[in-house]
Scaffold this motif. Sequence first.
Motif, PDB file in Angstrom:
ATOM      1  N   HIS A 198       0.849  -1.199   0.000  1.00 26.83           N
ATOM      2  CA  HIS A 198       0.000   0.000   0.000  1.00 26.83           C
ATOM      3  C   HIS A 198       0.884   1.249   0.000  1.00 26.83           C
ATOM      4  CE1 HIS A 198      -2.292  -3.120   2.165  1.00 26.83           C
ATOM      5  NE2 HIS A 198      -3.413  -2.444   1.950  1.00 26.83           N
ATOM      6  N   SER A 199       0.224   2.396  -0.180  1.00 30.09           N
ATOM      7  CA  SER A 199       0.944   3.659   0.045  1.00 30.09           C
ATOM      8  C   SER A 199       0.253   4.438   1.147  1.00 30.09           C
ATOM      9  CB  SER A 199       1.010   4.495  -1.234  1.00 30.09           C
ATOM     10  OG  SER A 199      -0.183   5.239  -1.405  1.00 30.09           O
ATOM     11  N   PHE A 200       0.980   5.393   1.707  1.00 28.25           N
ATOM     12  CA  PHE A 200       0.420   6.291   2.723  1.00 28.25           C
ATOM     13  C   PHE A 200       1.050   7.657   2.515  1.00 28.25           C
ATOM     14  CE2 PHE A 200       0.642   8.351   6.909  1.00 28.25           C
ATOM     15  CZ  PHE A 200      -0.691   8.322   7.286  1.00 28.25           C
ATOM     16  N   GLU A 201       0.208   8.646   2.228  1.00 24.17           N
ATOM     17  CA  GLU A 201       0.715   9.995   1.955  1.00 24.17           C
ATOM     18  C   GLU A 201       0.404  10.924   3.122  1.00 24.17           C
ATOM     19  OE1 GLU A 201      -0.926   8.100  -0.555  1.00 24.17           O
ATOM     20  OE2 GLU A 201       1.150   7.757  -1.142  1.00 24.17           O
ATOM     21  N   THR A 202       1.302  11.885   3.346  1.00 22.69           N
ATOM     22  CA  THR A 202       0.976  12.937   4.309  1.00 22.69           C
ATOM     23  C   THR A 202       1.303  14.304   3.711  1.00 22.69           C
ATOM     24  OG1 THR A 202       3.098  13.431   5.430  1.00 22.69           O
ATOM     25  CG2 THR A 202       1.880  11.484   6.200  1.00 22.69           C
ATOM     26  N   PRO A 249      -2.026   5.231  10.133  1.00 22.79           N
ATOM     27  CA  PRO A 249      -1.741   6.664  10.333  1.00 22.79           C
ATOM     28  C   PRO A 249      -0.678   6.903  11.405  1.00 22.79           C
ATOM     29  CG  PRO A 249      -4.100   6.313  10.143  1.00 22.79           C
ATOM     30  CD  PRO A 249      -3.480   4.945  10.237  1.00 22.79           C
ATOM     31  N   ALA A 250      -0.724   6.134  12.484  1.00 22.39           N
ATOM     32  CA  ALA A 250       0.275   6.312  13.552  1.00 22.39           C
ATOM     33  C   ALA A 250       1.659   5.910  13.037  1.00 22.39           C
ATOM     34  CB  ALA A 250      -0.107   5.475  14.768  1.00 22.39           C
ATOM     35  N   LEU A 251       1.710   4.815  12.288  1.00 26.48           N
ATOM     36  CA  LEU A 251       2.995   4.357  11.736  1.00 26.48           C
ATOM     37  C   LEU A 251       3.578   5.416  10.798  1.00 26.48           C
ATOM     38  CD1 LEU A 251       4.968   1.930  11.482  1.00 26.48           C
ATOM     39  CD2 LEU A 251       3.626   1.187   9.498  1.00 26.48           C
ATOM     40  N   GLY A 252       2.726   5.952   9.932  1.00 27.28           N
ATOM     41  CA  GLY A 252       3.179   6.967   8.981  1.00 27.28           C
ATOM     42  C   GLY A 252       3.661   8.228   9.682  1.00 27.28           C
ATOM     43  N   ARG A 253       2.904   8.647  10.676  1.00 29.93           N
ATOM     44  CA  ARG A 253       3.258   9.850  11.424  1.00 29.93           C
ATOM     45  C   ARG A 253       4.593   9.643  12.151  1.00 29.93           C
ATOM     46  NH1 ARG A 253      -0.984   9.844  15.311  1.00 29.93           N
ATOM     47  NH2 ARG A 253       0.511   8.604  16.450  1.00 29.93           N
ATOM     48  N   ASP A 254       4.753   8.482  12.753  1.00 33.34           N
ATOM     49  CA  ASP A 254       5.996   8.197  13.472  1.00 33.34           C
ATOM     50  C   ASP A 254       7.187   8.108  12.512  1.00 33.34           C
ATOM     51  OD1 ASP A 254       4.478   8.165  15.731  1.00 33.34           O
ATOM     52  OD2 ASP A 254       4.510   5.989  16.008  1.00 33.34           O
ATOM     53  N   THR A 263       8.500  20.094   7.069  1.00 37.05           N
ATOM     54  CA  THR A 263       7.426  20.500   6.165  1.00 37.05           C
ATOM     55  C   THR A 263       7.605  19.870   4.792  1.00 37.05           C
ATOM     56  OG1 THR A 263       7.103  22.592   7.330  1.00 37.05           O
ATOM     57  CG2 THR A 263       6.357  22.502   5.057  1.00 37.05           C
ATOM     58  N   GLY A 264       6.533  19.263   4.296  1.00 35.73           N
ATOM     59  CA  GLY A 264       6.570  18.694   2.955  1.00 35.73           C
ATOM     60  C   GLY A 264       5.477  17.676   2.765  1.00 35.73           C
ATOM     61  N   MET A 265       5.440  17.096   1.571  1.00 38.07           N
ATOM     62  CA  MET A 265       4.531  15.979   1.324  1.00 38.07           C
ATOM     63  C   MET A 265       5.370  14.711   1.413  1.00 38.07           C
ATOM     64  SD  MET A 265       1.898  15.208  -1.854  1.00 38.07           S
ATOM     65  CE  MET A 265       1.000  16.715  -1.811  1.00 38.07           C
ATOM     66  N   THR A 266       4.812  13.654   2.007  1.00 40.90           N
ATOM     67  CA  THR A 266       5.550  12.390   2.066  1.00 40.90           C
ATOM     68  C   THR A 266       4.751  11.290   1.393  1.00 40.90           C
ATOM     69  OG1 THR A 266       4.626  11.692   4.188  1.00 40.90           O
ATOM     70  CG2 THR A 266       6.653  13.014   4.256  1.00 40.90           C
ATOM     71  N   HIS A 267       5.482  10.285   0.937  1.00 43.24           N
ATOM     72  CA  HIS A 267       4.892   9.128   0.251  1.00 43.24           C
ATOM     73  C   HIS A 267       5.570   7.883   0.814  1.00 43.24           C
ATOM     74  CE1 HIS A 267       3.702   6.382  -2.861  1.00 43.24           C
ATOM     75  NE2 HIS A 267       4.902   6.319  -3.400  1.00 43.24           N
ATOM     76  N   MET A 268       4.821   7.134   1.621  1.00 40.10           N
ATOM     77  CA  MET A 268       5.367   5.921   2.237  1.00 40.10           C
ATOM     78  C   MET A 268       4.759   4.699   1.567  1.00 40.10           C
ATOM     79  SD  MET A 268       5.202   4.945   6.310  1.00 40.10           S
ATOM     80  CE  MET A 268       3.589   4.176   6.507  1.00 40.10           C
ATOM     81  N   GLU A 269       5.539   3.629   1.487  1.00 42.38           N
ATOM     82  CA  GLU A 269       4.984   2.352   1.030  1.00 42.38           C
ATOM     83  C   GLU A 269       5.010   1.391   2.206  1.00 42.38           C
ATOM     84  OE1 GLU A 269       5.710   2.694  -3.691  1.00 42.38           O
ATOM     85  OE2 GLU A 269       7.455   2.107  -2.506  1.00 42.38           O
ATOM     86  N   TRP A 270       3.919   0.679   2.419  1.00 42.81           N
ATOM     87  CA  TRP A 270       3.816  -0.201   3.587  1.00 42.81           C
ATOM     88  C   TRP A 270       3.136  -1.511   3.213  1.00 42.81           C
ATOM     89  CZ3 TRP A 270      -1.170  -1.347   5.461  1.00 42.81           C
ATOM     90  CH2 TRP A 270      -2.194  -0.529   4.990  1.00 42.81           C
ATOM     91  N   PHE A 271       3.437  -2.510   4.013  1.00 40.22           N
ATOM     92  CA  PHE A 271       2.896  -3.852   3.774  1.00 40.22           C
ATOM     93  C   PHE A 271       2.065  -4.281   4.984  1.00 40.22           C
ATOM     94  CE2 PHE A 271       5.463  -5.389   0.137  1.00 40.22           C
ATOM     95  CZ  PHE A 271       6.380  -4.362   0.047  1.00 40.22           C
ATOM     96  N   ARG A 272       0.951  -4.958   4.721  1.00 37.94           N
ATOM     97  CA  ARG A 272       0.215  -5.652   5.770  1.00 37.94           C
ATOM     98  C   ARG A 272       0.582  -7.128   5.609  1.00 37.94           C
ATOM     99  NH1 ARG A 272      -2.255  -4.165  10.384  1.00 37.94           N
ATOM    100  NH2 ARG A 272      -3.500  -2.570   9.343  1.00 37.94           N
TER     101      ARG A 272
END
Length: 412
Positions: A198-202, A249-254, A263-272
């Motif tokens: 998956h992805s997770f953006e902030t 969301p907690a994982l991405g924030r951490d 400051t910026g936009m982030t793009h994380m990739e994560w696996f379940r």
Amino acid sequence: MSRNLVYVAPFPKETTLRFARALAGLQDVRLLGVFQEAPQGEARALFHDAEVVANATDPQQVADAVRRLAARHGPVHRLLGILEDLQVQLAQVRELLGVEGPDVATASAFRDKAHMKDRLRAAGLPCARHMLLRGDAEAWSFADQVGYPLVLKPPSGAGCRATYRVSSPQELHRVLAEIRPGPTRLVLAEEFLVGAEHSFETLTIGGRVVFSSTTRYYPSPLEVMENDWIQWAVVLPRDVSGPEYQGVPALGRDAVAALGLRTGMTHMEWFRRPDGSLAIGEIAARPPGARIVDVTGLGHVDAQGRSVDLYRAWARAVVDEAFDGPWTRRYAVGVAFLRGQGQGRITAVEGLDEAQRKMGALVVDAKLPQVGWMRSESYEGEGTVIVRHEDTEVVKRAIFELITTVKVRYER
Ligand SMILES: Nc1ncnc2c1ncn2[C@@H]1O[C@H](COP(=O)(O)OP(=O)(O)O)[C@@H](O)[C@H]1O
Ligand SMILES: [Mg+2]
């Protein structure tokens, strides 16, 4: 007083220019460009002034170009670029010229996947075990420790470039002979993460996550690279309150905090993983590719019920340190990446009429492959179709129908 924004884009294409357009649309700004190849026509007019350099990923050349622009227009408020391959160089130039924004330490933590994983693990965040290989012996000892499959890839890659899944000692022999790791050719080895990717953006402002969103990949980019018949898809589910998304969301924030982005936009990739646990694949301090910026904007509405312009939101965050939300997640959105099996130029795109009949009503954006184009090396193929609906299952079905109905043909 206009604030000078310098936007670095070696070869500015449509996607890159959408971010430039968003920057140019802010209040009290003057947009300046640094290019390797200057844009033409309407796109050129976005920039008040520009410098063209021989290599726009060389920090020295970029720094000199920024100095020349500053000599003509005054101090630089922000130095920006969205390319993954530019992030550390931009930070170097910021430090050299005293421009606000991510510094070299922060940019490197996001760019260097080994360093990134050290930092994430030190913060107690789950990610694949890894080792930087300086030779074959280390590869064999890493394989002894973690077993197969494992992944070998460049420490600072992008777009799945030179990424190998290695499933046996025989394959390890073969891949090592091909990539030949050495003290000046470091290769990153990783434990293979099993599970749904998956992805997770902030959007992060002043160290605070002001907006976040997740998507699911069907299937993983690596699987798409490995199988040229697969047409990739990304789905933004409308409802992310279920157990599949719990803890994300907690994982991405951490993760953002662990790597120190302010400051910026982030793009994380994560696996379940199949056992339910989460693992971070990687995280970048830039907007995502794969049309995820469009998809995320289309999935959310503002207080007036209008689709969100995430390009503008990025610009507002990185230049004004402001966020115009909150927004509501109103739709599920999916993007299908059109491509086919074969080599050479596109000779036909079949099934478009049928696809239009079946799910035309759901299509909100289409960039269709054109006859004559060369087949792309990327897993993103030659075209995209974006569909949207309130019901995630409807979007998933439409995406499945699309990729089974539309066929891209090639001929050498
Ligand atoms: N350790 C890993 N386990 C499983 N899959 C991986 C692993 N590392 C990479 N991949 C696969 O390869 C793709 C590309 O790797 P990634 O680290 O995201 O690099 P980049 O996107 O910068 O090329 C990922 O999206 C994922 O599908
Ligand atoms: Mg990636």
